[in-house]
Design an enzyme around this catalytic site. Structure first.
Site, mmCIF file in Angstrom:
data_model
loop_
_atom_site.group_PDB
_atom_site.id
_atom_site.type_symbol
_atom_site.label_atom_id
_atom_site.label_comp_id
_atom_site.label_asym_id
_atom_site.label_seq_id
_atom_site.Cartn_x
_atom_site.Cartn_y
_atom_site.Cartn_z
ATOM 1 N N HIS A 31 50.316 35.155 49.702
ATOM 2 C CA HIS A 31 49.994 33.725 49.737
ATOM 3 C C HIS A 31 48.645 33.460 50.418
ATOM 4 O O HIS A 31 47.993 32.475 50.106
ATOM 5 C CB HIS A 31 51.114 32.981 50.470
ATOM 6 N N SER A 90 47.642 25.996 48.945
ATOM 7 C CA SER A 90 49.026 25.663 49.260
ATOM 8 C C SER A 90 49.204 24.143 49.276
ATOM 9 O O SER A 90 48.925 23.477 48.281
ATOM 10 C CB SER A 90 49.426 26.322 50.583
#
Length: 267
Positions: A243, A86
């Site tokens: 994610h 991320s």
């Protein structure tokens, strides 16, 4: 100006640097470190304004990349493999674009080199509105945060940033916990974190992008920019993950990383 990053070094072998995402810390990639340190020397870093690293008002990708390069200089690391998730993936990409001679290989977990719309407003609001003077336990803080963040797993992740204040440092307001995060700086600089890494020339080294199949952070429309900046990139999709692909399917994630680091085919 770079800051001196808190870190944890495990294992022996070629250096691999791990970079966590926003609101995280080096502990978030601890499982990855434990699975890699038998073959590599793993350097897990707390990024600025996170974990036990220094707080600073400045927070953008060129500055954060400079922190990583300064850490490498301090440790005598000429060249390393970088693995970032991320926000950490964007920092890793920035290092590769800013100082390509320092990066052997690059692994980017579930993020693209593009700008994103703000997506953490509720989290920032929730974290800033927790009254720590009334939080006598993590359960108390969790009850307050639940008004802003519905998912228990997300709250558990965020509350890892609470630390107990030593008795001799406790103030008169009675608070027994404090944030390790620099919430004010993260909020003030959030627009910088949503931006794409700054690029001049492409990075021509080996790059592996890992996407969670159920995540929207890497999209088909991003492919042109990925290959423009990283012409030798390969992309693998991990089914049944979002994610947090490195947590949800850790063994699959690590197996792909290991194959890539060893120079084997990841297909």
């Amino acid at each position: 100006m770079s800051v001196k990053l808190n870190h944890r070094i495990t294992g022996e072998g070629p250096p691999v640097i791990l970079l966590h995402g926003v609101f995280g810390s080096l502990e978030n990639l601890g499982g990855i470190a434990r699975k890699l340190h038998g073959e590599w020397q793993v350097h897990a870093l707390d990024q600025r304004n996170h974990g036990s690293s220094p707080h600073t008002d400045t927070m953008d990708y060129p500055s954060m990349a400079a922190d990583v390069v300064a850490y490498m200089d301090e440790q005598g690391i000429d060249k390393a493999c970088l693995l970032g998730h991320s926000m950490g993936g964007k920092v890793a990409m920035q290092v590769a674009l800013q100082a390509p001679e320092r990066v052997e290989k690059l692994i980017v977990a579930d993020i693209s080199p593009v700008s994103y719309k703000a997506g953490h407003d509720a989290i920032l609001d929730g974290l800033k509105q927790i009254d720590l003077s009334n939080a006598r336990s993590r359960r108390d803080a969790d009850a307050q945060l639940a008004q802003f963040v519905e998912m228990a797993a997300t709250r558990q992740f965020l509350l890892m940033n609470l630390e107990r204040i030593p008795k001799e440092e406790q103030a008169s307001d009675g608070a027994v916990y404090r944030w390790r995060l620099n919430l004010n700086a993260i909020e003030a600089c959030y627009a910088n974190l949503a931006k794409a890494p700054e690029a001049g020339a492409p990075f021509n080294g080996p790059v592996l992008f890992l996407k969670g199949a159920d995540s929207a952070y890497i999209q088909e429309k991003h492919r042109d920019e990925i290959y423009r900046l990283f012409p030798h990139a390969q992309l693998n999709v991990i089914e049944g993950t979002g994610h947090w692909l490195h947590v949800e399917k850790m063994d699959t994630f690590v197996a792909l990383c290991r194959r890539f680091l060893e120079g084997r085919d990841t297909d």
